[in-house]
Scaffold this active site. Structure first.
Site, PDB file in Angstrom:
ATOM      1  N   GLY A   9      35.163  36.114  47.045  1.00 34.06           N
ATOM      2  CA  GLY A   9      36.320  36.544  47.826  1.00 34.06           C
ATOM      3  C   GLY A   9      35.920  37.220  49.126  1.00 34.06           C
ATOM      4  O   GLY A   9      34.930  37.959  49.182  1.00 34.06           O
ATOM      5  N   ASP A  23      37.254  39.660  50.537  1.00 38.55           N
ATOM      6  CA  ASP A  23      37.282  41.115  50.395  1.00 38.55           C
ATOM      7  C   ASP A  23      35.945  41.640  49.888  1.00 38.55           C
ATOM      8  O   ASP A  23      35.436  42.650  50.372  1.00 38.55           O
ATOM      9  CB  ASP A  23      38.420  41.566  49.488  1.00 38.55           C
ATOM     10  CG  ASP A  23      38.402  40.907  48.104  1.00 38.55           C
ATOM     11  OD1 ASP A  23      37.779  39.837  47.933  1.00 38.55           O
ATOM     12  OD2 ASP A  23      39.032  41.462  47.184  1.00 38.55           O
ATOM     13  N   THR A  72      44.048  46.437  42.516  1.00 34.76           N
ATOM     14  CA  THR A  72      44.763  45.642  41.517  1.00 34.76           C
ATOM     15  C   THR A  72      43.804  45.208  40.423  1.00 34.76           C
ATOM     16  O   THR A  72      44.096  45.299  39.237  1.00 34.76           O
ATOM     17  CB  THR A  72      45.416  44.415  42.181  1.00 34.76           C
ATOM     18  OG1 THR A  72      46.267  44.875  43.238  1.00 34.76           O
ATOM     19  CG2 THR A  72      46.215  43.619  41.179  1.00 34.76           C
ATOM     20  N   THR A  79      51.961  62.274  24.302  1.00 33.78           N
ATOM     21  CA  THR A  79      51.762  60.857  24.627  1.00 33.78           C
ATOM     22  C   THR A  79      51.261  60.649  26.049  1.00 33.78           C
ATOM     23  O   THR A  79      50.295  59.908  26.273  1.00 33.78           O
ATOM     24  CB  THR A  79      53.062  60.069  24.386  1.00 33.78           C
ATOM     25  OG1 THR A  79      53.434  60.224  23.017  1.00 33.78           O
ATOM     26  CG2 THR A  79      52.895  58.599  24.718  1.00 33.78           C
TER      27      THR A  79
END
Length: 182
Positions: A31, A33, A56, A108
């Site tokens: 890629g 990037d 991401t 939680t």
């Protein structure tokens, strides 16, 4: 782009001068990037090195002592992972990604934050250890991307934060390719 801005643009892709020697099965699949980040890391840090991009996806890239791009890993990103956990487990909420108050959560949200932050930190630490083992020598470790500030404080290894790595790489590529803009 030239019609809109009056300037030619430089496309990071096949045929651009990078100064990198890429030792992957198909270098064209790397890629742009990762290429940009590798160019900056290669220019700025002692080698061998490993760098993480935390967005991401979390990616790991390795450059050997000669600056050769050896390859890396692609891991589902921290936000995607926690969102998937919330979406697939009926009683688990979407949580803010933040440093928990303690390692052992007492509710939680704290448990999920501790799992996300300390789990990711342990993964980064462990991956640096394993890269060093495979290369047979210590590495410089760098991290960039939007989620680095969440995880790096929990890491035990020294991992250098470089939030501007990609911008530095773009500048280097621009300078290497003067006159090649389309």
């Amino acid at each position: 782009m030239k019609l809109l801005t009056g300037h030619a643009f430089l496309l990071v892709g096949s045929g651009i001068k990078t100064g990198l020697n890429i030792h992957m099965d198909n270098p064209a699949q790397l890629g742009s990037d990762l290429v940009v980040n590798a160019v900056a890391a290669n220019a700025k840090y002692p080698k061998p090195l490993v760098f993480f991009y935390m967005g991401t996806a979390t990616t790991l890239s390795v450059l050997d002592k000669h600056g050769t791009y050896l390859g890396g890993m692609i891991i589902p990103g921290l936000r995607i992972s926690t969102d998937a956990l919330s979406a697939q487990a009926a009683q688990l909420p979407v949580i803010p990604l933040a440093m928990p108050q303690r390692l052992i959560g007492r509710n939680t949200v704290e448990c999920m934050q501790a799992g996300a932050v300390y789990g990711w930190a342990a993964m980064l630490d462990g991956l640096v250890d394993r890269v060093e083992e495979e290369l047979g020598e210590p590495v410089t470790a760098i991290a960039t991307g939007g989620l680095l500030q969440v995880v790096l404080p929990a890491c035990r290894r020294h991992i250098i934060p470089d939030p501007h790595l990609r911008l530095n790489g773009l500048l280097i590529l621009y300078q290497k390719n003067q006159g090649r803009r389309r």
